[in-house]
Design a protein around this motif. Structure first.
Motif, PDB file in Angstrom:
ATOM      1  N   ALA A   1       5.556  -4.575   0.701  1.00  0.00           N
ATOM      2  CA  ALA A   1       6.752  -4.713  -0.132  1.00  0.00           C
ATOM      3  C   ALA A   1       7.077  -6.163  -0.476  1.00  0.00           C
ATOM      4  O   ALA A   1       7.815  -6.419  -1.437  1.00  0.00           O
ATOM      5  CB  ALA A   1       7.943  -4.065   0.567  1.00  0.00           C
ATOM      6  N   ILE A   2       6.522  -7.119   0.268  1.00  0.00           N
ATOM      7  CA  ILE A   2       6.817  -8.525  -0.036  1.00  0.00           C
ATOM      8  C   ILE A   2       6.346  -8.875  -1.442  1.00  0.00           C
ATOM      9  O   ILE A   2       6.910  -9.771  -2.098  1.00  0.00           O
ATOM     10  CB  ILE A   2       6.168  -9.468   1.011  1.00  0.00           C
TER      11      ILE A   2
ATOM     12  N   ALA B   1      11.151   3.420  -4.021  1.00  0.00           N
ATOM     13  CA  ALA B   1      10.258   2.463  -3.374  1.00  0.00           C
ATOM     14  C   ALA B   1      10.739   1.030  -3.544  1.00  0.00           C
ATOM     15  O   ALA B   1      10.546   0.196  -2.657  1.00  0.00           O
ATOM     16  CB  ALA B   1       8.844   2.616  -3.941  1.00  0.00           C
ATOM     17  N   CYS B   2      11.381   0.721  -4.672  1.00  0.00           N
ATOM     18  CA  CYS B   2      11.893  -0.635  -4.897  1.00  0.00           C
ATOM     19  C   CYS B   2      12.885  -1.064  -3.818  1.00  0.00           C
ATOM     20  O   CYS B   2      13.053  -2.257  -3.550  1.00  0.00           O
ATOM     21  CB  CYS B   2      12.574  -0.721  -6.266  1.00  0.00           C
ATOM     22  N   GLN B   3      13.535  -0.085  -3.201  1.00  0.00           N
ATOM     23  CA  GLN B   3      14.546  -0.391  -2.191  1.00  0.00           C
ATOM     24  C   GLN B   3      13.943  -0.981  -0.928  1.00  0.00           C
ATOM     25  O   GLN B   3      14.652  -1.602  -0.142  1.00  0.00           O
ATOM     26  CB  GLN B   3      15.351   0.872  -1.880  1.00  0.00           C
ATOM     27  N   HIS B   4      12.645  -0.817  -0.712  1.00  0.00           N
ATOM     28  CA  HIS B   4      12.001  -1.442   0.439  1.00  0.00           C
ATOM     29  C   HIS B   4      12.051  -2.962   0.340  1.00  0.00           C
ATOM     30  O   HIS B   4      11.965  -3.651   1.348  1.00  0.00           O
ATOM     31  CB  HIS B   4      10.548  -0.978   0.559  1.00  0.00           C
ATOM     32  N   ALA B   5      12.159  -3.464  -0.894  1.00  0.00           N
ATOM     33  CA  ALA B   5      12.235  -4.908  -1.109  1.00  0.00           C
ATOM     34  C   ALA B   5      13.588  -5.316  -1.683  1.00  0.00           C
ATOM     35  O   ALA B   5      13.774  -6.478  -2.054  1.00  0.00           O
ATOM     36  CB  ALA B   5      11.125  -5.356  -2.056  1.00  0.00           C
ATOM     37  N   GLU B   6      14.517  -4.357  -1.762  1.00  0.00           N
ATOM     38  CA  GLU B   6      15.812  -4.604  -2.396  1.00  0.00           C
ATOM     39  C   GLU B   6      15.615  -5.251  -3.768  1.00  0.00           C
ATOM     40  O   GLU B   6      16.304  -6.190  -4.151  1.00  0.00           O
ATOM     41  CB  GLU B   6      16.710  -5.464  -1.489  1.00  0.00           C
TER      42      GLU B   6
ATOM     43  N   LEU C   1       6.745  -7.110  -4.098  1.00  0.00           N
ATOM     44  CA  LEU C   1       7.845  -6.788  -5.009  1.00  0.00           C
ATOM     45  C   LEU C   1       8.912  -7.876  -4.985  1.00  0.00           C
ATOM     46  O   LEU C   1       9.458  -8.256  -6.028  1.00  0.00           O
ATOM     47  CB  LEU C   1       8.461  -5.442  -4.632  1.00  0.00           C
ATOM     48  N   THR C   2       9.215  -8.369  -3.793  1.00  0.00           N
ATOM     49  CA  THR C   2      10.196  -9.450  -3.671  1.00  0.00           C
ATOM     50  C   THR C   2       9.734 -10.686  -4.435  1.00  0.00           C
ATOM     51  O   THR C   2      10.490 -11.287  -5.213  1.00  0.00           O
ATOM     52  CB  THR C   2      10.399  -9.804  -2.189  1.00  0.00           C
ATOM     53  N   ARG C   3       8.489 -11.077  -4.218  1.00  0.00           N
ATOM     54  CA  ARG C   3       7.958 -12.271  -4.871  1.00  0.00           C
ATOM     55  C   ARG C   3       7.828 -12.070  -6.389  1.00  0.00           C
ATOM     56  O   ARG C   3       8.073 -13.001  -7.163  1.00  0.00           O
ATOM     57  CB  ARG C   3       6.602 -12.627  -4.275  1.00  0.00           C
ATOM     58  N   LEU C   4       7.473 -10.879  -6.801  1.00  0.00           N
ATOM     59  CA  LEU C   4       7.346 -10.618  -8.238  1.00  0.00           C
ATOM     60  C   LEU C   4       8.699 -10.727  -8.929  1.00  0.00           C
ATOM     61  O   LEU C   4       8.796 -11.289 -10.032  1.00  0.00           O
ATOM     62  CB  LEU C   4       6.742  -9.238  -8.473  1.00  0.00           C
ATOM     63  N   ARG C   5       9.743 -10.229  -8.290  1.00  0.00           N
ATOM     64  CA  ARG C   5      11.077 -10.345  -8.879  1.00  0.00           C
ATOM     65  C   ARG C   5      11.473 -11.813  -9.025  1.00  0.00           C
ATOM     66  O   ARG C   5      12.012 -12.229 -10.068  1.00  0.00           O
ATOM     67  CB  ARG C   5      12.093  -9.597  -8.026  1.00  0.00           C
TER      68      ARG C   5
ATOM     69  N   PRO D   1       5.443   0.569  -7.628  1.00  0.00           N
ATOM     70  CA  PRO D   1       5.877  -0.038  -6.367  1.00  0.00           C
ATOM     71  C   PRO D   1       5.232   0.608  -5.137  1.00  0.00           C
ATOM     72  O   PRO D   1       5.281   1.826  -4.968  1.00  0.00           O
ATOM     73  CB  PRO D   1       7.389   0.186  -6.371  1.00  0.00           C
ATOM     74  N   LEU D   2       4.579  -0.203  -4.331  1.00  0.00           N
ATOM     75  CA  LEU D   2       4.011   0.130  -3.012  1.00  0.00           C
ATOM     76  C   LEU D   2       2.737   0.955  -3.028  1.00  0.00           C
ATOM     77  O   LEU D   2       1.854   0.748  -2.193  1.00  0.00           O
ATOM     78  CB  LEU D   2       5.041   0.836  -2.113  1.00  0.00           C
ATOM     79  N   VAL D   3       2.595   1.918  -3.934  1.00  0.00           N
ATOM     80  CA  VAL D   3       1.427   2.799  -3.926  1.00  0.00           C
ATOM     81  C   VAL D   3       0.870   2.936  -5.341  1.00  0.00           C
ATOM     82  O   VAL D   3       1.580   3.352  -6.251  1.00  0.00           O
ATOM     83  CB  VAL D   3       1.768   4.200  -3.379  1.00  0.00           C
ATOM     84  N   GLN D   4      -0.415   2.604  -5.501  1.00  0.00           N
ATOM     85  CA  GLN D   4      -1.106   2.854  -6.756  1.00  0.00           C
ATOM     86  C   GLN D   4      -1.714   4.249  -6.657  1.00  0.00           C
ATOM     87  O   GLN D   4      -2.812   4.439  -6.138  1.00  0.00           O
ATOM     88  CB  GLN D   4      -2.176   1.791  -6.995  1.00  0.00           C
ATOM     89  N   CYS D   5      -0.996   5.218  -7.175  1.00  0.00           N
ATOM     90  CA  CYS D   5      -1.287   6.612  -6.837  1.00  0.00           C
ATOM     91  C   CYS D   5      -2.592   7.124  -7.440  1.00  0.00           C
ATOM     92  O   CYS D   5      -3.532   7.428  -6.715  1.00  0.00           O
ATOM     93  CB  CYS D   5      -0.108   7.485  -7.234  1.00  0.00           C
TER      94      CYS D   5
END
Length: 472
Positions: A257-258, A291-296, A260-264, A244-248
């Protein structure tokens, strides 16, 4: 360039001048190490020119070698340390636990630290994650999630579901399953014949967005490619694995973060699991606890490790939902149990360290303070935005990355053989800073106890190291 009296050390960096005594007190440890220790992620022949740095002690953000030289740990020793080395509260918790219960198998037995830790993790993570399965490290947590997702579909009678999806440029670990769902060629290419047959979706990495396009718009564009892939392979996919958010390890590449929302929404529609790898980005790194919390966004599996114990001891956990747990809850003769195990699963010492780490989040305003630290980091790196060999300075919370390039206008990278990032590493070490660039991406991921003055000094030292590494 100086030469140590005992061994010839060619630093290959013309502006690093080492005092003749620099390695004297470290030297015996360097020699003993060279005789027997095989280091991770290291071409061992390099150590003939660039010796290892033996560390004698650590405190806060500082590591100290046997010669007394200090190094700022600007990368939290591979992203594990949250509250500084040898934090007294975590140290005390481990000391108390070791005097009471060192270890007991978690098959048929349990103990207070693992029960209390599980209760707290369920309360802190996105709602709906109800069960904790423990292992020893991040790669193992990913292995558990992959096997559990696959096994879930088998238990449901959907035996055709055998494949996984990952994002381009993703990284999830070094064990074969975790490496299978990774897409960084440096790590996986050699072992390709051993790996699972997986599907790779285009990354939402905002570095690739068009001029004038927002990161959010680019993420919306890229989710369409994910939809197409999932629809083409409907019925054969177990799960999508994401950072989530960063490919480290893929170069600290970041996205909105959008996605993550769309993927869910997409995975709910097509009945596919989401495995969220928050091994590196969890526990406050993004200025939210997860990090998931940025998109709830609630994943079906949440993998945690690294900062879970504050950097003290190895521990990982794979969290999942009641629905998935119930698919394995059956009479013995149905043969639906999840028979995955590790000897040190849920080790009491590691759980005690994790509980002390979580207690620090409760007793101090960590996330609020991190917002201020993040702003200070941004300010310290501001001077690099106009650097002739920096294509981008990007940041998500307490993770800041600086991408080096040969040509700023065209974003042409340096030839990898020039090892510019490695040069930055050596120049920074000479100044007393531990940076370990990912290729030519220099990044900061410091412990949360770093001060404003230390951040400012880190910025100055990084600028000097980049200047030295890109001057020719």
């Amino acid at each position: 360039m100086s030469v140590n009296s005992a061994t010839h050390i060619n630093l290959d960096q013309k502006n690093i001048n080492l005092d003749q005594k620099t390695f004297n007190l470290n030297q015996s440890w360097i020699e003993r190490d060279a005789a027997h220790v095989w280091h991770p992620c290291t071409q061992m022949k390099d150590l003939a020119q660039w010796p290892i740095v033996p560390i004698a002690s650590a405190q806060g953000v500082w590591l100290t070698d046997f010669n007394g030289k200090r190094y700022m740990d600007a990368i939290s020793s591979w992203w594990v340390n949250l509250f500084g080395h040898c934090h007294p509260q975590i140290t005390q918790a481990v000391q108390q636990q070791v005097a009471t219960l060192d270890h007991v198998l978690l098959a048929g037995f349990s103990h207070a630290p693992v029960i209390e830790l599980s209760e707290q993790l369920v309360q802190l993570t996105p709602p709906g994650l109800a069960h904790c399965f423990y292992s020893d490290n991040g790669s193992s947590a990913i292995e558990v999630a992959l096997k559990m997702s696959f096994h879930y579909w088998q238990n449901q009678g959907q035996t055709q579901r055998t494949r996984f999806v990952c994002l381009a440029n993703s990284y999830h670990g070094e064990t074969l399953g975790a490496l299978s769902v990774s897409d960084v060629a440096l790590y996986r290419q050699t072992y390709h014949p051993l790996l699972l047959d997986i599907l790779v979706a285009p990354t939402p990495d905002a570095y690739h967005r068009a001029a004038g396009q927002s990161a959010a718009d680019y993420a919306e564009q890229q989710i369409l490619s994910m939809r197409n892939l999932l629809e083409r392979h409907a019925g054969e996919i177990c799960a999508v694995v994401i950072e989530p958010l960063v490919q480290c390890a893929g170069g600290m590449r970041m996205y909105d973060a959008i996605y993550l929302t769309r993927l869910r929404q997409l995975c709910d529609e097509l009945d596919v699991h989401i495995i969220a790898d928050e091994i590196a980005v969890g526990f406050g790194r993004t200025n939210r606890l997860f990090a998931c919390q940025h998109a709830e966004m609630r994943p079906d599996f949440l993998c945690l490790s690294k900062g879970l114990t504050g950097g003290f001891l190895p521990l990982s956990v794979t969290m999942t939902t009641e629905k998935i747990y119930q698919a394995f809850y059956e009479d013995h003769h149905k043969l639906k149990a999840f028979l995955h195990s590790h000897s040190y699963t849920g080790n009491p010492l590691a759980c005690a360290a994790a509980l002390a780490t979580l207690a620090l989040f409760k007793s101090t305003p960590v996330l609020t303070d991190n917002q201020q630290r993040s702003a200070q980091m941004a300010q310290a790196a501001e001077q690099l935005r106009k650097h002739a060999h920096v294509s981008e300075v990007r940041q998500t919370g307490m993770i800041l990355a600086i991408e080096l390039v040969a040509n700023k206008a065209s974003r042409t990278p340096y030839p990898w053989q020039q090892r510019r990032g490695w040069r930055v590493y050596q120049h920074a070490l000479a100044q007393g800073v531990l940076l370990r660039p990912l290729g030519d991406v220099v990044y900061w991921m410091p412990p949360y106890v770093i001060t404003a003055d230390e951040i400012h000094w880190l910025g100055q030292a990084t600028c000097a190291a980049i200047d030295a590494a890109t001057c020719d």
